[in-house]
Design a protein around this motif. Structure first.
Motif, PDB file in Angstrom:
ATOM      1  N   LYS A  13      -4.519  41.594   5.970  1.00 17.87           N
ATOM      2  CA  LYS A  13      -4.898  41.729   4.657  1.00 17.87           C
ATOM      3  C   LYS A  13      -5.001  40.586   4.073  1.00 17.87           C
ATOM      4  O   LYS A  13      -5.841  40.353   2.809  1.00 17.87           O
ATOM      5  N   LYS A  14      -4.285  39.203   4.132  1.00 19.80           N
ATOM      6  CA  LYS A  14      -4.352  38.308   3.829  1.00 19.80           C
ATOM      7  C   LYS A  14      -5.033  36.928   4.351  1.00 19.80           C
ATOM      8  O   LYS A  14      -4.632  37.260   5.543  1.00 19.80           O
ATOM      9  N   THR A  18      -0.153  37.777  10.638  1.00 21.79           N
ATOM     10  CA  THR A  18       0.113  37.885  11.532  1.00 21.79           C
ATOM     11  C   THR A  18      -0.066  39.297  11.929  1.00 21.79           C
ATOM     12  O   THR A  18       0.256  40.303  11.413  1.00 21.79           O
ATOM     13  N   ILE A  19      -1.038  40.070  13.536  1.00 21.20           N
ATOM     14  CA  ILE A  19      -0.154  40.912  13.510  1.00 21.20           C
ATOM     15  C   ILE A  19       0.118  40.449  15.395  1.00 21.20           C
ATOM     16  O   ILE A  19       0.030  40.459  16.300  1.00 21.20           O
ATOM     17  N   LEU A  20       1.502  41.851  15.346  1.00 24.44           N
ATOM     18  CA  LEU A  20       2.517  41.922  16.739  1.00 24.44           C
ATOM     19  C   LEU A  20       1.894  42.504  17.743  1.00 24.44           C
ATOM     20  O   LEU A  20       1.281  43.645  17.854  1.00 24.44           O
ATOM     21  N   PHE A  21       2.034  41.933  18.793  1.00 29.95           N
ATOM     22  CA  PHE A  21       1.276  43.038  20.303  1.00 29.95           C
ATOM     23  C   PHE A  21       2.134  43.474  20.938  1.00 29.95           C
ATOM     24  O   PHE A  21       2.831  42.485  21.433  1.00 29.95           O
ATOM     25  N   TRP A  36      -3.672  34.299  11.550  1.00 29.04           N
ATOM     26  CA  TRP A  36      -5.182  34.501  10.460  1.00 29.04           C
ATOM     27  C   TRP A  36      -4.438  33.571  10.193  1.00 29.04           C
ATOM     28  O   TRP A  36      -3.776  33.693   8.967  1.00 29.04           O
ATOM     29  N   PHE A  37      -5.372  32.132  10.322  1.00 24.90           N
ATOM     30  CA  PHE A  37      -4.635  30.909   9.560  1.00 24.90           C
ATOM     31  C   PHE A  37      -5.468  30.341   9.416  1.00 24.90           C
ATOM     32  O   PHE A  37      -6.496  29.689  10.142  1.00 24.90           O
ATOM     33  N   ASP A  38      -6.176  29.696   8.330  1.00 30.13           N
ATOM     34  CA  ASP A  38      -7.116  29.016   7.950  1.00 30.13           C
ATOM     35  C   ASP A  38      -8.120  29.443   7.922  1.00 30.13           C
ATOM     36  O   ASP A  38      -9.202  28.571   8.406  1.00 30.13           O
ATOM     37  N   ASP A  66       5.624  29.948   1.913  1.00 30.82           N
ATOM     38  CA  ASP A  66       4.882  29.616   1.429  1.00 30.82           C
ATOM     39  C   ASP A  66       3.230  29.798   2.505  1.00 30.82           C
ATOM     40  O   ASP A  66       2.872  29.299   1.941  1.00 30.82           O
ATOM     41  N   LYS A  67       4.466  30.432   3.329  1.00 31.06           N
ATOM     42  CA  LYS A  67       3.331  30.692   4.103  1.00 31.06           C
ATOM     43  C   LYS A  67       2.073  29.210   5.236  1.00 31.06           C
ATOM     44  O   LYS A  67       1.267  29.722   4.842  1.00 31.06           O
ATOM     45  N   LYS A  68       2.932  28.794   5.471  1.00 32.75           N
ATOM     46  CA  LYS A  68       2.350  27.395   6.443  1.00 32.75           C
ATOM     47  C   LYS A  68       2.957  27.456   7.049  1.00 32.75           C
ATOM     48  O   LYS A  68       2.348  26.531   8.022  1.00 32.75           O
TER      49      LYS A  68
END
Ligand code: FES
Length: 113
Positions: A13-14, A18-21, A36-38, A66-68
């Protein structure tokens, strides 16, 4: 046997998401997560390098406020999302176990072995 997981990019979404599997072939029901980062996709085992426990504090909640950084819920080890390296905490200098990814147009393939 196809030992991979395919994740649709639209499920993110943003940025800093993250997506866990599940990793179905593992003996002890291991999990992985795609980050999904940077603008980049990275996949890691959901396993701290300090002790054999999951990182997330709630299912699929890996990031700090802070999502860092990825933060281990147990003792607060801090990991860089883009490399998996632990930069603070009891496992400083170690890295998350990375899974290979292949980015396609609409999806990301994560290889489990
Ligand atoms: S188990 Fe992750 S920091 Fe201790």
């Amino acid at each position: 046997m196809d030992n991979s997981v395919i994740i649709n990019k639209n499920n993110f979404k943003k940025s800093a998401d993250t997506i866990l599997f599940d990793i179905p072939s593992a003996e002890n029901k291991e999990q992985g997560f795609l980050v999904w980062f940077d603008g980049e996709f990275k996949a890691y085992l959901n396993q701290c390098r300090h002790m054999d426990v999951c990182l997330d504090w709630q299912p699929n909640e890996f990031f700090d406020e802070d999502k860092k950084f990825i933060v281990c819920a147990t003792h607060g080890a801090v990991y860089l999302p883009s490399t998996g390296e632990c930069i603070s905490g009891p496992c400083k200098g170690k890295s998350l176990i990375e899974l290979k990814v292949l980015e396609k147009k609409n999806e990301v393939v994560v290889f489990l072995d």
